[in-house]
Design an enzyme around this catalytic site. Structure first.
Site, short mmCIF file in Angstrom:
data_model
loop_
_atom_site.label_atom_id
_atom_site.label_comp_id
_atom_site.label_asym_id
_atom_site.label_seq_id
_atom_site.Cartn_x
_atom_site.Cartn_y
_atom_site.Cartn_z
N CYS A 1 0.85 -1.18 0.00
CA CYS A 1 0.00 0.00 0.00
C CYS A 1 0.89 1.24 0.00
O CYS A 1 2.03 1.20 0.47
CB CYS A 1 -0.91 0.00 1.23
N ASP B 1 0.54 3.75 1.79
CA ASP B 1 0.61 4.22 3.17
C ASP B 1 2.07 4.24 3.65
O ASP B 1 2.80 3.26 3.50
CB ASP B 1 -0.22 3.28 4.06
N HIS C 1 -2.54 -3.94 4.86
CA HIS C 1 -2.13 -3.65 6.24
C HIS C 1 -3.34 -3.46 7.14
O HIS C 1 -4.46 -3.23 6.70
CB HIS C 1 -1.22 -2.43 6.29
N CYS D 1 -6.30 0.32 6.66
CA CYS D 1 -6.07 0.91 5.35
C CYS D 1 -7.18 1.90 5.01
O CYS D 1 -8.35 1.51 4.88
CB CYS D 1 -5.99 -0.18 4.29
#
Length: 498
Positions: free
Chosen positions: A164, A166, A232, A243
């Site tokens: 991701c 992130d 995640h 997420c």
């Protein structure tokens, strides 16, 4: 099929999926475990390596975290007759760089413009950070020969990773899995929703190198391409710190990543008729402590969301055994019963997953030793947004919200998520959002640099247009960078960008 049998099957499936629901734990209990084990450490962890990684993490993040305090010093010294020279001397002493005198002079017009100076300092620090990363190789990520040989022995010639975007997964390669960054192709997308067509093109390029140049091994060797997707979740705050792209719904995030993996494998088989040359792996990351959910493939290599190894539990179970026993426990945790008459096609895949888990033990140990078993910044704490095709130097947790994209139209959803995050991180504190547009080019190919420059500038212009409300108030500022990916030279600022 009998309706009663179908109902029982569905009930079992729902019960199994319920295991995905994270069980919150209290940091106090984690600290207690850390207190007991920090001195001895895990048998598969290298304390010296962890100490080096920690020193690099702290020093690198301090580059960016000290900017606000230094700017406050400049504010206090504003009005001095020699302000520009004094400010640059202060910046050099405190942050390690100077700003162009024209930038400082412009920032002084009508009062000291800390907004402009803040982003310029972030940009300068990124350039210095990139220079150190590629020229000094502090993570030893350019040393790939031994690891490449090892993964080939386990049955793989290349690894592609789709985490991701992130920032809490930005260190997935170099820290969580302890892999050399130069060996792994990483393309981050919000929610791990990677572009299947782009991934197929990369697979074609990888296989072409094997056929034409024998890199990293010849095409007649029976190795495979491994594609890993990583979603995640957060055990300590599952409904808020999961997420964002999937509404902090762990099951939805896991299923979406798995669907992408299946689409990728199917696309290769449909187009080239050789899906057997590709394996897929699904890994969940608990962003609280970097432990993993490693989903166990069956004998056909198929992934079941409800079947996984929790590496945090495995870490606890193997703390008080020797290294060889710990490795055996890891292998046993991935064991599956082959159905009668079926060949185990996923033996090599489970072998490499066991190796990933072994390396993750060192990272869990790292978090126990240096973060009391759970990060204090369990949420977003990124320092800037990075978009484009570069950013190999970003290998640190929560340093950057990084999203791979070739065009803004294709990557708009990812960028929107990043802007939303930084409205809370920066704009809420009256700090602008620094966005670095970074693209790589092939220095061996005529015109590649110019094409990358035009692409970067086009994306930069569209960012300002799409987020005009922030841009016009100075709360979104950008810098374009380029880097020749065929060398270990750092990223450099593209002239004429702001």
């Amino acid at each position: 099929m009998n309706k009663a049998v179908m109902t029982r099957g569905r009930s079992r499936r729902e019960a199994a999926l319920s295991k995905l629901a994270p069980i919150p734990y209290k940091r106090k209990s984690v600290q207690f475990v850390e207190k007991q084990t920090a001195n001895s450490g895990h048998p598969l962890a290298d304390g010296h390596e962890n100490a080096q990684l920690r020193a690099y993490e702290l020093a690198s993040k301090a580059r960016f975290d000290n900017i606000e305090a230094v700017l406050q010093k400049l504010k206090q010294g504003y009005g001095r007759s020699n302000f520009v020279d004094w400010a640059n001397a202060t910046l050099q002493a405190e942050l390690g760089f100077k700003l162009p005198q024209t930038v400082l002079a412009d920032a002084c017009i009508g009062g000291l413009n800390l907004t402009k100076l803040y982003t310029q300092c972030v940009f300068e620090q990124f350039l210095a950070f990139s220079k150190e990363f590629f020229e000094q190789d502090p993570l030893k990520g350019q040393e790939i020969k031994a690891t490449s040989k090892l993964i080939q022995q386990m049955g793989y010639h290349a690894i592609g990773v789709a985490p991701c975007a992130d920032g809490r997964l930005a260190h997935f390669v170099s820290y969580i899995l302890r892999l050399p960054y130069a060996l792994v192709r990483r393309k981050a997308h919000a929610g791990a929703m990677f572009d299947v067509s782009e991934s197929v093109r990369n697979w074609v390029f990888t296989e072409h190198l094997r056929f034409r140049e024998g890199v990293p091994n010849s095409a007649d060797e029976p190795t495979k391409f491994l594609k890993v997707a990583s979603y995640h979740f957060s055990k300590s705050d599952p409904t808020h710190q999961g997420c964002a792209a999937h509404g902090s719904d762990d099951e939805k995030a896991a299923q979406a990543a798995l669907n992408k993996l299946i689409e990728f494998k199917q696309a290769i088989e449909d187009r080239f008729g050789c899906g057997a040359t590709v394996d897929i792996a699904l890994i969940g990351v608990n962003t609280d402590d970097d432990s993993l959910r490693v989903h166990i493939p069956d004998e056909c290599g198929q992934v079941d969301l409800a079947s996984f190894v929790d590496t945090h539990q495995l870490y606890q179970q193997t703390l008080n055994v020797d290294a060889e026993q710990a490795r055996r426990e890891i292998v046993n945790s991935l064991w599956v019963r082959s159905r009668q008459g079926r060949r185990d096609q996923a033996a090599n895949l489970r072998k490499v997953l066991a190796w990933f888990i072994e390396r993750n033990m060192a990272q869990i140990d790292y978090v126990h030793q240096y973060e009391s078993g759970c990060y204090s910044d369990i949420g977003h704490a990124e320092r800037f947004i990075g978009i484009g095709s570069g950013f190999r130097e970003v290998q640190l947790r929560n340093l950057t919200y990084y999203s791979f994209l070739e065009t803004l139209e294709e990557g708009m959803d990812d960028v929107k998520v990043g802007i939303k995050i930084f409205k809370k991180l920066n704009v809420a504190k009256m700090l602008p959002i620094p966005v670095i547009v970074g693209f790589e080019y092939d220095g061996r190919v005529p015109g590649s640099k110019d094409r990358a420059a035009k692409k970067a500038q086009r994306v930069e212009q569209l960012v300002h247009k799409r987020f005009a409300d922030l841009s016009q108030t100075g709360m979104l500022q950008t810098m374009c960078t380029l880097r020749d990916y065929t060398t270990n030279r750092p990223a450099f600022r593209l002239d004429g960008t702001t």
